[in-house]
Write an enzyme that holds these catalytic residues in place. Sequence first.
Site, PDB file in Angstrom:
ATOM      1  CB  SER A  12      -0.881  -0.002   1.253  1.00 59.02           C
ATOM      2  OG  SER A  12      -1.380   1.301   1.456  1.00 59.02           O
ATOM      3  CG  HIS A  37      -3.882  -1.482  -1.866  1.00 55.89           C
ATOM      4  ND1 HIS A  37      -4.991  -2.212  -2.211  1.00 55.89           N
ATOM      5  CD2 HIS A  37      -4.240  -0.739  -0.792  1.00 55.89           C
ATOM      6  CE1 HIS A  37      -5.985  -1.928  -1.396  1.00 55.89           C
ATOM      7  NE2 HIS A  37      -5.554  -1.026  -0.512  1.00 55.89           N
ATOM      8  CG  ASP A  39      -5.045   2.293   0.869  1.00 55.00           C
ATOM      9  OD1 ASP A  39      -6.005   1.506   0.813  1.00 55.00           O
ATOM     10  OD2 ASP A  39      -3.887   1.931   1.178  1.00 55.00           O
ATOM     11  CG  MET A  41      -8.113   7.149   2.688  1.00 49.57           C
ATOM     12  SD  MET A  41      -7.106   7.111   4.167  1.00 49.57           S
ATOM     13  CE  MET A  41      -6.337   5.498   4.014  1.00 49.57           C
ATOM     14  CG  HIS A  70      -9.214   0.150  -0.553  1.00 50.18           C
ATOM     15  ND1 HIS A  70      -8.587  -0.127   0.643  1.00 50.18           N
ATOM     16  CD2 HIS A  70     -10.545   0.120  -0.292  1.00 50.18           C
ATOM     17  CE1 HIS A  70      -9.498  -0.306   1.583  1.00 50.18           C
ATOM     18  NE2 HIS A  70     -10.697  -0.156   1.041  1.00 50.18           N
ATOM     19  CG  MET A  72     -11.225   3.176   2.101  1.00 49.82           C
ATOM     20  SD  MET A  72      -9.699   3.030   3.040  1.00 49.82           S
ATOM     21  CE  MET A  72      -8.521   3.191   1.718  1.00 49.82           C
ATOM     22  CG  MET A 146     -11.455  -2.651   4.848  1.00 55.65           C
ATOM     23  SD  MET A 146      -9.821  -2.182   4.227  1.00 55.65           S
ATOM     24  CE  MET A 146      -9.057  -1.434   5.656  1.00 55.65           C
ATOM     25  CG  ASP A 182      -6.058  -2.870   2.883  1.00 54.51           C
ATOM     26  OD1 ASP A 182      -4.978  -2.648   3.448  1.00 54.51           O
ATOM     27  OD2 ASP A 182      -6.687  -2.023   2.236  1.00 54.51           O
TER      28      ASP A 182
END
Length: 229
Positions: A12, A37, A39, A41, A70, A72, A146, A182
């Site tokens: 990540s 990966h 992330d 947010m 991913h 979020m 998660m 993850d």
Amino acid sequence: MITESNIKIAPSIFAADFYSIGEAVGLIKRSGADGIHYDVMDNRFVPNISFGPKFIADVASKCGLPGDAHLMIDLARGIEPYLSLPVDLITIHIEAFGDISPDTRVREMLGSIRAAGKKAGISVKPATPADAVIPYLDNIDLVLVMSVEPGFSGQKFIPESLDKIRRLREMIGERKTSIQVDGGVSRDNYKLLLDAGADFLVIGSAFFNDKDPQGWMNTIKLKGIVQNL
Ligand code: DX5
Ligand code: ZN
């Protein structure tokens, strides 16, 4: 003879030092990991902000490694900016429209991801039961479990995630659906995760803090080759 490992690993990049992002990408490439990966947010779905489409586009288009995003984020604001990113897989949260997401919205998002030519993943937070994924099993390529509350790297692994992985593997049955884990993945727990049925590990702080990430990645990949023999 099959020599390919059936285990995938994606560090990540959120857990890297952003001052040295090029070095972090170089380390990921040298380590033999399968991809990166990303992330995303937005400080709405999770109480943190990471990076947006430009960062992913810049890194993913030049690094030469496959990527998975991913998300979020609050999907009520749409997914469009992410559909054209140079990543192979986009994962949305089943909770992205609230605790009980309207089925039609989730299906609509998964459909948009696949229509954009990408694999589609669905993620469940620690409190969401594995069974919430059942209605979508035939419309996804991956389930992301998660194993910490989404939002931050460096948190402690939640051990109950192992049962969730086992249950998902059972539900998936003969389908080719991948199970990604993850959050808090480490040298101490990765074997347990693989034995429970995960086949895709996201590793954040444990990867960047490791003394020998390449050696560790080799060990994990080897376990996947042995499974294939
Ligand atoms: C948390 C992120 C993770 C995180 C993993 O919301 O989804 O990908 O970066 O970091 P570690 O492995 O340190 O928990
Ligand atoms: Zn993640």
